[in-house]
Write a protein that holds these residues in place. Structure first.
Motif, PDB file in Angstrom:
ATOM      1  N   MET A 188      -1.324   8.156   4.990  1.00  0.00           N
ATOM      2  CA  MET A 188      -2.430   7.217   5.208  1.00  0.00           C
ATOM      3  C   MET A 188      -2.830   7.188   6.675  1.00  0.00           C
ATOM      4  O   MET A 188      -4.016   7.198   7.001  1.00  0.00           O
ATOM      5  CB  MET A 188      -2.021   5.816   4.741  1.00  0.00           C
TER       6      MET A 188
ATOM      7  N   THR B 285       9.628   8.645  -0.114  1.00  0.00           N
ATOM      8  CA  THR B 285       8.244   8.839  -0.543  1.00  0.00           C
ATOM      9  C   THR B 285       7.331   7.762   0.039  1.00  0.00           C
ATOM     10  O   THR B 285       6.166   8.030   0.333  1.00  0.00           O
ATOM     11  CB  THR B 285       8.132   8.826  -2.081  1.00  0.00           C
TER      12      THR B 285
ATOM     13  N   ALA C 106      12.892   6.758  -3.050  1.00  0.00           N
ATOM     14  CA  ALA C 106      11.755   5.843  -3.020  1.00  0.00           C
ATOM     15  C   ALA C 106      11.368   5.545  -1.579  1.00  0.00           C
ATOM     16  O   ALA C 106      10.181   5.580  -1.215  1.00  0.00           O
ATOM     17  CB  ALA C 106      12.093   4.551  -3.759  1.00  0.00           C
TER      18      ALA C 106
ATOM     19  N   GLU D 290       3.602  12.573  -9.932  1.00  0.00           N
ATOM     20  CA  GLU D 290       2.655  11.709 -10.621  1.00  0.00           C
ATOM     21  C   GLU D 290       2.385  12.054 -12.069  1.00  0.00           C
ATOM     22  O   GLU D 290       3.210  11.805 -12.911  1.00  0.00           O
ATOM     23  CB  GLU D 290       1.332  11.670  -9.842  1.00  0.00           C
TER      24      GLU D 290
ATOM     25  N   GLU E  22       0.810  -1.229   0.000  1.00  0.00           N
ATOM     26  CA  GLU E  22       0.000   0.000   0.000  1.00  0.00           C
ATOM     27  C   GLU E  22       0.843   1.279   0.000  1.00  0.00           C
ATOM     28  O   GLU E  22       0.625   2.180  -0.790  1.00  0.00           O
ATOM     29  CB  GLU E  22      -0.927  -0.032   1.225  1.00  0.00           C
ATOM     30  N   SER E  23       1.861   1.327   0.878  1.00  0.00           N
ATOM     31  CA  SER E  23       2.599   2.585   0.984  1.00  0.00           C
ATOM     32  C   SER E  23       3.587   2.777  -0.162  1.00  0.00           C
ATOM     33  O   SER E  23       4.118   3.860  -0.346  1.00  0.00           O
ATOM     34  CB  SER E  23       3.324   2.664   2.328  1.00  0.00           C
ATOM     35  N   PHE E  24       3.821   1.744  -0.964  1.00  0.00           N
ATOM     36  CA  PHE E  24       4.724   1.907  -2.098  1.00  0.00           C
ATOM     37  C   PHE E  24       3.993   2.270  -3.385  1.00  0.00           C
ATOM     38  O   PHE E  24       4.593   2.436  -4.428  1.00  0.00           O
ATOM     39  CB  PHE E  24       5.570   0.646  -2.309  1.00  0.00           C
ATOM     40  N   LYS E  25       2.674   2.356  -3.318  1.00  0.00           N
ATOM     41  CA  LYS E  25       1.919   2.708  -4.527  1.00  0.00           C
ATOM     42  C   LYS E  25       2.225   4.137  -4.939  1.00  0.00           C
ATOM     43  O   LYS E  25       2.464   4.998  -4.105  1.00  0.00           O
ATOM     44  CB  LYS E  25       0.423   2.547  -4.258  1.00  0.00           C
ATOM     45  N   GLY E  26       2.177   4.389  -6.260  1.00  0.00           N
ATOM     46  CA  GLY E  26       2.430   5.744  -6.739  1.00  0.00           C
ATOM     47  C   GLY E  26       3.910   6.004  -6.922  1.00  0.00           C
ATOM     48  O   GLY E  26       4.634   5.194  -7.486  1.00  0.00           O
ATOM     49  N   MET E  27       4.353   7.141  -6.407  1.00  0.00           N
ATOM     50  CA  MET E  27       5.740   7.565  -6.593  1.00  0.00           C
ATOM     51  C   MET E  27       6.797   6.527  -6.188  1.00  0.00           C
ATOM     52  O   MET E  27       7.717   6.263  -6.959  1.00  0.00           O
ATOM     53  CB  MET E  27       5.994   8.848  -5.794  1.00  0.00           C
ATOM     54  N   PRO E  28       6.718   5.945  -4.963  1.00  0.00           N
ATOM     55  CA  PRO E  28       7.846   5.119  -4.519  1.00  0.00           C
ATOM     56  C   PRO E  28       8.191   3.994  -5.479  1.00  0.00           C
ATOM     57  O   PRO E  28       9.365   3.808  -5.809  1.00  0.00           O
ATOM     58  CB  PRO E  28       7.351   4.567  -3.180  1.00  0.00           C
TER      59      PRO E  28
END
Lengths: 192, 255
Positions: B201, B193, B190, B219, A166-172
């Motif tokens: 969250m 972020t 990485a 993005e 979940e926390s790696f979704k997107g930019m990471p």
């Protein structure tokens, strides 16, 4: 001469890749790489603008800045010339080549403050390239950008269906991908 | 960005730049220099301070000029101001701190296109009086320096076992040299972020406003509603007054 240009072509496009080893043009690299076709469009627009900009910047440096002995103003002059040039290209394409404008138009505004464009103009001066060598260097660098953004977009399209933490979704996860690509591109350093 | 007296006090501006709207850790702005020059803590600090000087001075001048420069040409005017300061700083560094000048190289002139500087000029300095703008620049610059130093220290620690050139790790530690090379920069960012995503969250679960996190450049440019983004600056010459609202709305939409 030809050999020298060929070496520049390879070293700028693959070995010293503009995004993956010099970190220039990172924003469009991360921002316009969601789909392969938009990435390709962006890549073509970047090739077009950087080649043109390095030609114009080279001419201005040689015939204006050097002649007047004001080379220390290069940063100011280059950024203004590039901004004006991109706007001019956009107007020109809109008026005379509407089909090309439709394909590239949306990308042009994103390119102006792309640090790769200014970076190449300054690199050409720093490395004391002539006008022709500068143009080849700009073209090669932009090709390197295009290659890496299309590869990244291809990987991202595949990644859509993967189960990412979940926390790696997107930019990471995109940055991790870019890091792995950077390692792969390190392999090219054996080419020269 | 409310213009009440509280948000304009100098201390508040410094705190805002360092913590609340830290350009790297919160907003994710200016990624190119962040990745490129953080090979060691020292380089990160040098780049951060150089940027801070440019940011503070250009904020000050732009704020002085804010009622004189016509709206249509404000962006080119800002760029000329910023580029002049960058040139000055570059020449000074070359003259007095040549070691840093050599280490940062091409990235000094590229401060011109650092989106933090144009972003602050556009969203703060062009609308506010001189002193708050100056402190806004100093605060943002300090936040940027702090972030670059931290990232540089992490990369130096893992990649060479040192911080600021002092050995920290025990002798048995084998440095993982990839972290001071290009790929390491991507991996460290990485991780950063990912931490931001986690914090966002958690914060959203507790109902806090987390919309500032990663609201800088990220993005998807193609579907971005943010017409006031500094990356497409000349296309957005219409309606400067509504700029701030557009930026805010864009930031929210992307969340």
């Amino acid at each position: 001469m030809v050999k020298e240009l060929l070496i520049i072509l390879i070293s700028s496009s693959l070995v010293n890749n503009v995004v993956l080893s010099q970190f220039l043009g990172l924003c469009p690299f991360l921002g316009v790489s969601k789909k392969t076709n938009t990435a390709a469009g962006m890549g073509v627009a970047v090739i077009f603008v950087i080649t043109l900009a390095s030609a114009v910047a080279g001419v201005i440096y040689k015939f204006v800045l050097e002649k007047l002995g004001i080379t220390y103003l290069q940063t100011i002059v280059f950024i203004l010339v590039i901004a004006a040039l991109v706007q001019f290209v956009e107007m020109f394409l809109k008026k005379f080549m509407p089909s090309l404008y439709q394909a590239l138009g949306v990308y042009l505004p994103l390119i102006t403050t792309n640090c790769a464009v200014l970076g190449i103009a300054l690199t050409n001066v720093q490395k004391k390239y002539g006008i022709l060598t500068g143009i080849v260097n700009g073209f090669a660098t932009a090709v390197g950008f295009t290659v890496s953004i299309i590869i990244l977009a291809g990987i991202r399209e595949k990644m859509e269906y993967n189960d990412i933490p979940e926390s790696f979704k997107g930019m990471p996860i995109v940055l991790v991908t870019a890091g792995l690509m950077a390692i792969a591109f390190c392999g090219f350093s054996g080419l020269l | 960005m409310t213009n009440n007296s509280k948000s304009d006090s100098s201390m508040e501006r410094l705190y805002n730049g360092l913590v609340k709207e830290n350009p790297t850790f919160v907003l994710m702005l200016g990624m190119c220099p962040t990745l490129a020059v953080t090979t060691s803590a020292m380089n990160g600090l040098g780049m951060g301070l150089t940027t801070m000087v440019v940011l503070a001075l250009s904020n000050m001048i732009i704020s002085l000029l804010r009622n004189i420069v016509p709206d249509k040409v404000r962006i080119p005017a800002f760029i000329v101001v910023i580029a002049s300061f960058v040139t000055m700083v570059e020449l000074l560094l070359e003259g007095f701190i040549p070691a840093l000048y050599d280490a940062l190289g091409l990235y000094i002139p590229l401060i011109v296109v650092n989106c933090i500087i144009l972003g602050r000029a556009e969203s703060y300095a062009s609308k506010n009086p001189v002193i708050p703008s100056l402190f806004d620049g100093i605060g943002m610059g300090l936040g940027f320096s702090f972030a670059l130093t931290c990232i540089g220290a992490v990369r130096e620690l893992i990649g060479a076992g040192e911080i600021f050139g002092f050995h920290i790790m025990p002798d048995a530690y084998v440095p993982c040299a990839i972290f001071i090379m290009a790929p390491g920069a991507f991996f460290v960012l990485a991780a950063l972020t990912a931490i931001q995503n986690k914090i966002r969250m958690n914060g959203e679960k507790k109902g806090r406003d987390m919309s500032k996190i990663q609201s800088g450049c990220n993005e998807d440019c193609m579907n971005c509603a943010d017409k006031g983004c500094s990356h497409r600056f000349y296309g957005a010459s219409d309606g400067a007054g509504s700029k701030n609202e557009t930026v805010k709305a864009g930031g929210k939409e992307r969340e």
